[in-house]
Design a protein around this motif. Sequence first.
Motif, short mmCIF file in Angstrom:
data_model
loop_
_atom_site.label_atom_id
_atom_site.label_comp_id
_atom_site.label_asym_id
_atom_site.label_seq_id
_atom_site.Cartn_x
_atom_site.Cartn_y
_atom_site.Cartn_z
N UNK A 115 0.84 -1.20 0.00
CA UNK A 115 0.00 0.00 0.00
C UNK A 115 0.88 1.25 0.00
N UNK A 116 0.28 2.36 -0.40
CA UNK A 116 0.98 3.64 -0.35
C UNK A 116 1.44 3.93 1.08
N UNK A 146 -0.66 -9.73 5.49
CA UNK A 146 -1.26 -8.83 6.47
C UNK A 146 -0.77 -9.21 7.87
N UNK A 187 -2.05 -9.34 10.81
CA UNK A 187 -2.92 -10.03 11.77
C UNK A 187 -3.63 -11.24 11.17
N UNK A 203 -2.83 -14.84 9.99
CA UNK A 203 -1.90 -15.97 9.97
C UNK A 203 -0.43 -15.55 9.90
N UNK A 255 1.81 -11.41 15.07
CA UNK A 255 0.90 -11.39 16.23
C UNK A 255 1.59 -11.89 17.49
N UNK A 266 -1.20 -0.74 13.28
CA UNK A 266 -1.20 -1.83 12.30
C UNK A 266 -1.60 -1.26 10.95
N UNK A 272 -2.57 -6.53 1.56
CA UNK A 272 -3.26 -7.47 0.69
C UNK A 272 -2.86 -8.89 1.13
N UNK A 286 -9.46 4.32 3.27
CA UNK A 286 -8.36 5.28 3.34
C UNK A 286 -7.62 5.23 2.00
N UNK A 315 -4.79 6.01 1.25
CA UNK A 315 -3.40 5.56 1.41
C UNK A 315 -3.31 4.03 1.52
N UNK A 316 -4.45 3.37 1.64
CA UNK A 316 -4.44 1.89 1.64
C UNK A 316 -4.66 1.31 0.25
N UNK A 317 -4.66 2.16 -0.76
CA UNK A 317 -4.55 1.66 -2.14
C UNK A 317 -3.14 1.09 -2.33
N UNK A 375 -6.84 -6.07 -3.61
CA UNK A 375 -6.79 -4.94 -2.67
C UNK A 375 -6.91 -5.41 -1.23
N UNK A 376 -6.66 -4.49 -0.33
CA UNK A 376 -6.84 -4.77 1.11
C UNK A 376 -8.33 -4.91 1.37
N UNK A 377 -8.73 -5.98 2.01
CA UNK A 377 -10.15 -6.17 2.30
C UNK A 377 -10.54 -5.47 3.61
N UNK A 432 -9.27 -7.43 6.99
CA UNK A 432 -7.99 -7.16 7.65
C UNK A 432 -7.93 -5.71 8.12
N UNK A 442 -7.03 -4.55 11.90
CA UNK A 442 -6.05 -3.49 12.19
C UNK A 442 -6.67 -2.42 13.07
N UNK A 453 -7.06 -3.89 16.43
CA UNK A 453 -5.79 -4.47 16.90
C UNK A 453 -6.00 -5.84 17.54
N UNK A 454 -6.68 -6.71 16.78
CA UNK A 454 -6.89 -8.09 17.24
C UNK A 454 -6.45 -9.03 16.14
N UNK A 455 -5.65 -10.04 16.47
CA UNK A 455 -5.33 -11.05 15.46
C UNK A 455 -6.62 -11.69 14.93
N UNK A 456 -6.66 -11.90 13.63
CA UNK A 456 -7.83 -12.52 13.01
C UNK A 456 -7.83 -14.02 13.20
N UNK A 457 -6.69 -14.62 12.97
CA UNK A 457 -6.59 -16.07 12.97
C UNK A 457 -5.12 -16.41 12.99
N UNK A 458 -4.80 -17.45 13.74
CA UNK A 458 -3.40 -17.82 13.92
C UNK A 458 -3.21 -19.31 13.70
#
Lengths: 234, 234
Positions: free
Chosen positions: A19-20, A100, A102, A104, A108, A122, A126, B14, B16-18, B125-127, B130, B134, B137-142
């Motif tokens: 990302x930018x 990303x 957070x 996998x 973390x 954070x 992608x 955002x 800047x997240x392009x 792109x960033x979904x 995630x 961010x 500030x919680x991990x999604x999956x580990x």
Amino acid sequence: MSGTLFGIGLGPGDPELMTLKAHRLIRNAKIVAYPAPLGGDSFARSIAADAIAPDAREIRIEIPMDVARYPAQDAYDAAATQIATALSAGGDVVVLCEGDPLFYGSFMYLFARLSGRFQTEIVPGVTSVTACAAACKRPLSARNEVLTIIPGTLDEGELIARIEAADALAIMKVGRHLPKIRKVLAAQSLTENAAYIAHASLPNQVSLPLSQAPEKAPYFSMILVTKGGDPWLS
Amino acid sequence: MSGTLFGIGLGPGDPELMTLKAHRLIRNAKIVAYPAPLGGDSFARSIAADAIAPDAREIRIEIPMDVARYPAQDAYDAAATQIATALSAGGDVVVLCEGDPLFYGSFMYLFARLSGRFQTEIVPGVTSVTACAAACKRPLSARNEVLTIIPGTLDEGELIARIEAADALAIMKVGRHLPKIRKVLAAQSLTENAAYIAHASLPNQVSLPLSQAPEKAPYFSMILVTKGGDPWLS
């Protein structure tokens, strides 16, 4: 005044998929940390290489990749101590994360150790999941479909149950689990619905129907499966 | 020579997240298309606004948002015809997509109509998933966790079953479904494990424990739930 810990998603591998915001923060960083296999090259660093300032201080987080005691908590303890020292001295630390931070990722484990004591930010990236969908040009999930993201490391019984219950699915970390995954998908008559992608977005990207996939898959490979739940996409 | 259809992920909001790649392709685009509600402002266009060339031709894809006959196939037919005309005349067409083009987006309905006839390229792109992780500030999956992505539009019985079976989950498109989702999570004693995020990455971002979430949620809101499956993250 302590510094801020930044967890920066770099995307799947193509540096242009940063990302930018990630690019700006890395360019301006005075301290950059990244995971690397013991004695090996860091994939994360390779994605960001052109953006890292020549005079930035670099902290290698060496993670033993083949230890039985996953996920190598001693290595994260040591890295967290080193990063904490830099943060306590007032420096911001930018941690480079494949995909990303957070999703996998190993970040973390640093975050769990440091976020109680230091400011954190954070920057999402992608993920390999959408990069693989882009590579094979297949919708991941539409409308009211549930998308299930499954680590290929699950045992066979668990894989069978998860795949059966899913509408659309992404199976990550395929690597040496490919034969097991193939077998489970074939038993559910899903081989024709499955795409195999390796090294998404990189020059050595491979994208094939699962039936044409090679015998051996690298760790960074994925299988996407749809069950045709959306009639408007056929 | 026909032009190429580009499906470009813009990230969660955002600008800047392009990605660098999305930004480059949009800057250089002579024809830009984007979804917009009937008579309303386009969220996708607003993300990319600063990158669109002043002399670019713009194609608004007007999608009725409240039709019973979801997903508004007539509108996609009309938009595909218009885009096909531009592509046939040799122009590349860049379609702006919130988040990622192949992840719960409307782009896939254009893609289904056009990819058989024209060259296509997808830029992931960033979904929002995630981006929401961010934000809170919680991990999604580990590690070996399965991550289940659930549209909040599912009916209550389906929601109960999906949430029960999940390790970690993201519930998208919360909006008017918030009361139903709250009820299901409370019944499974998961309220304390749930975070509520709206407008992730935008100036009006909200990130709260679900127990403190407002009564009414916007369409662009999400609930993330973890069940504490990774002992190293506590």
